[in-house]
Design a protein around this motif. Structure first.
Motif, PDB file in Angstrom:
ATOM      1  N   THR A 129     -54.668  25.193 -85.848  1.00  0.00           N
ATOM      2  CA  THR A 129     -54.315  26.029 -87.000  1.00  0.00           C
ATOM      3  C   THR A 129     -55.416  27.052 -87.231  1.00  0.00           C
ATOM      4  OG1 THR A 129     -53.069  24.246 -88.059  1.00  0.00           O
ATOM      5  CG2 THR A 129     -53.806  26.047 -89.466  1.00  0.00           C
ATOM      6  N   GLN A 131     -57.011  29.266 -89.829  1.00  0.00           N
ATOM      7  CA  GLN A 131     -57.093  29.355 -91.285  1.00  0.00           C
ATOM      8  C   GLN A 131     -57.430  30.787 -91.721  1.00  0.00           C
ATOM      9  OE1 GLN A 131     -56.397  26.767 -93.124  1.00  0.00           O
ATOM     10  NE2 GLN A 131     -56.639  24.989 -91.747  1.00  0.00           N
ATOM     11  N   PRO A 132     -57.197  31.117 -92.988  1.00  0.00           N
ATOM     12  CA  PRO A 132     -57.553  32.457 -93.469  1.00  0.00           C
ATOM     13  C   PRO A 132     -59.018  32.811 -93.223  1.00  0.00           C
ATOM     14  CG  PRO A 132     -56.124  31.376 -95.054  1.00  0.00           C
ATOM     15  CD  PRO A 132     -56.440  30.352 -93.999  1.00  0.00           C
ATOM     16  N   HIS A 133     -59.934  31.806 -93.328  1.00  0.00           N
ATOM     17  CA  HIS A 133     -61.349  32.131 -93.120  1.00  0.00           C
ATOM     18  C   HIS A 133     -61.689  32.353 -91.640  1.00  0.00           C
ATOM     19  CE1 HIS A 133     -61.325  27.616 -92.861  1.00  0.00           C
ATOM     20  NE2 HIS A 133     -62.013  27.907 -91.775  1.00  0.00           N
ATOM     21  N   ASP A 134     -60.744  32.061 -90.737  1.00  0.00           N
ATOM     22  CA  ASP A 134     -60.956  32.348 -89.314  1.00  0.00           C
ATOM     23  C   ASP A 134     -60.625  33.792 -88.973  1.00  0.00           C
ATOM     24  OD1 ASP A 134     -61.676  29.701 -88.592  1.00  0.00           O
ATOM     25  OD2 ASP A 134     -59.544  29.120 -88.556  1.00  0.00           O
ATOM     26  N   GLN A 292     -52.252  30.910 -90.659  1.00  0.00           N
ATOM     27  CA  GLN A 292     -52.019  30.909 -92.100  1.00  0.00           C
ATOM     28  C   GLN A 292     -52.564  32.177 -92.739  1.00  0.00           C
ATOM     29  OE1 GLN A 292     -53.570  27.282 -93.751  1.00  0.00           O
ATOM     30  NE2 GLN A 292     -51.990  26.004 -92.804  1.00  0.00           N
ATOM     31  N   THR A 298     -47.187  30.752 -93.347  1.00  0.00           N
ATOM     32  CA  THR A 298     -47.632  30.304 -92.033  1.00  0.00           C
ATOM     33  C   THR A 298     -46.756  30.920 -90.946  1.00  0.00           C
ATOM     34  OG1 THR A 298     -48.436  28.188 -92.892  1.00  0.00           O
ATOM     35  CG2 THR A 298     -48.025  28.323 -90.531  1.00  0.00           C
TER      36      THR A 298
END
Length: 323
Positions: A129, A131-134, A292, A298
């Motif tokens: 997954t 994530q938004p912080h990625d 996401q 998603t």
């Protein structure tokens, strides 16, 4: 040989195995070295092709292509290896031969994050997954064109004319030595005057000329009979949509054309494309991921491409396509 590794949060990742091309030097200070993986390596030499009227397993055909390319570090899924393909491959690069085979059996070819070339099924479950912080700020999404149907054509090869009819495949004044003749169409029952045939296949003949002069090569040519092999159309089109049928006519190998048409149709229904930069993540090109957004939505899709800037902190420009 170059092995590329990346260290993220103290964890070392294998980014792949590559082969160097000739380096170039700029201003006597900067050396640029281009590297290619196994797939790129397969673009550098010719595969002489063949004709398999009665079929050949994908595993055996892949082994022949890889042996010709001089590559031993590869793997193929057992289910894919057992599939039977029929048809023809002209003289082309090993990469093009592999592309044709992969298309026929519904395979994905990848060298990402490993030391081998892998021929596998496209993943059905997400492996990670994002994530938004990625994600680096600036991602954008767009919708790809609507495809209402897919048609896949198959090629059948039959000997043309009567059994005693032959076609002139090559005729020229030749010097003493070996002469490689490539055919524009598959041919068999070869006969040569002015030279001897050292080696031959349906796409070529290697001749030995002992006396300079006219050399003529004849044979029986296979005719390509093309027909619709598989098709899928939308049962009901969205309001306002236009008919847009994709046709595939150039693949001269086939396994199950109806399954091929269904796979392609399903692929084109993934219409949401997300493009943007990612901080270093475990996902690689070809993986299925869940991406996401900050708004809680998603996108589940395949990483179609990933361009990683190792010098710039491992930031990767990725394209994820799904729904």
């Amino acid at each position: 040989i170059v092995r590329v590794r990346q260290k993220v949060d103290g964890v070392r990742r294998n980014m792949g195995l590559f082969f160097t091309d000739a380096p170039s030097v700029e201003d006597q200070r900067i050396v640029t070295i281009d590297c290619i993986d196994y797939v790129g390596l397969m673009d550098q030499a010719e595969y002489m092709g063949g004709l398999w009227l009665d079929g050949i397993t994908a595993g055996d055909l892949l082994a022949d292509i890889m042996q010709s390319a001089g590559i031993v570090d590869y793997e193929i899924d057992a289910e894919l290896a057992a599939a039977t393909v029929k048809g023809y491959l002209p003289v082309n690069t090993h990469r093009e031969a592999l592309r044709q085979l992969a298309f026929a059996v519904g395979a994905m070819v990848t060298c990402a994050r490993g030391d081998k070339l892998h021929v596998i099924r496209a993943p059905t479950a997400a492996s990670s997954t994002i994530q938004p912080h990625d994600k680096v700020t600036g991602h954008y999404q767009e919708q790809r064109e609507y495809v209402s149907g897919v048609e896949v054509y198959v090629h059948d090869y039959v000997l043309g004319g009567l059994s005693n009819n032959t076609t002139e495949l090559f005729s020229a004044d030749c010097d003493i030595g070996e002469q490689l003749v490539k055919f524009s169409s598959p041919a068999t029952k070869l006969s040569c005057s002015g030279a001897s045939i050292l080696e031959s296949g349906v796409n070529y003949a290697r001749l030995n000329v002992t006396v300079a002069g006219m050399v003529t090569l004849t044979g029986r040519v296979y005719e390509d009979q093309t027909s619709l092999g598989g098709s899928v159309y939308a049962a009901q089109m969205p309001a306002g949509a236009r008919v847009n049928v994709k046709t595939f006519e150039d693949c001269t190998l086939s396994a199950d054309p109806q399954q091929t048409a269904q796979r392609l149709y399903d692929y084109y229904q993934r219409r949401v494309e997300d493009t943007g930069d990612l901080f270093p993540v475990a996902a690689a090109a070809g993986d299925k991921v869940e991406l996401q957004t900050a708004g809680g939505r998603t996108l589940t899709g395949i990483v179609e491409s990933m361009d990683i800037d190792l010098y710039g902190g491992g930031i990767a420009k990725a394209v994820v396509v799904g729904g």
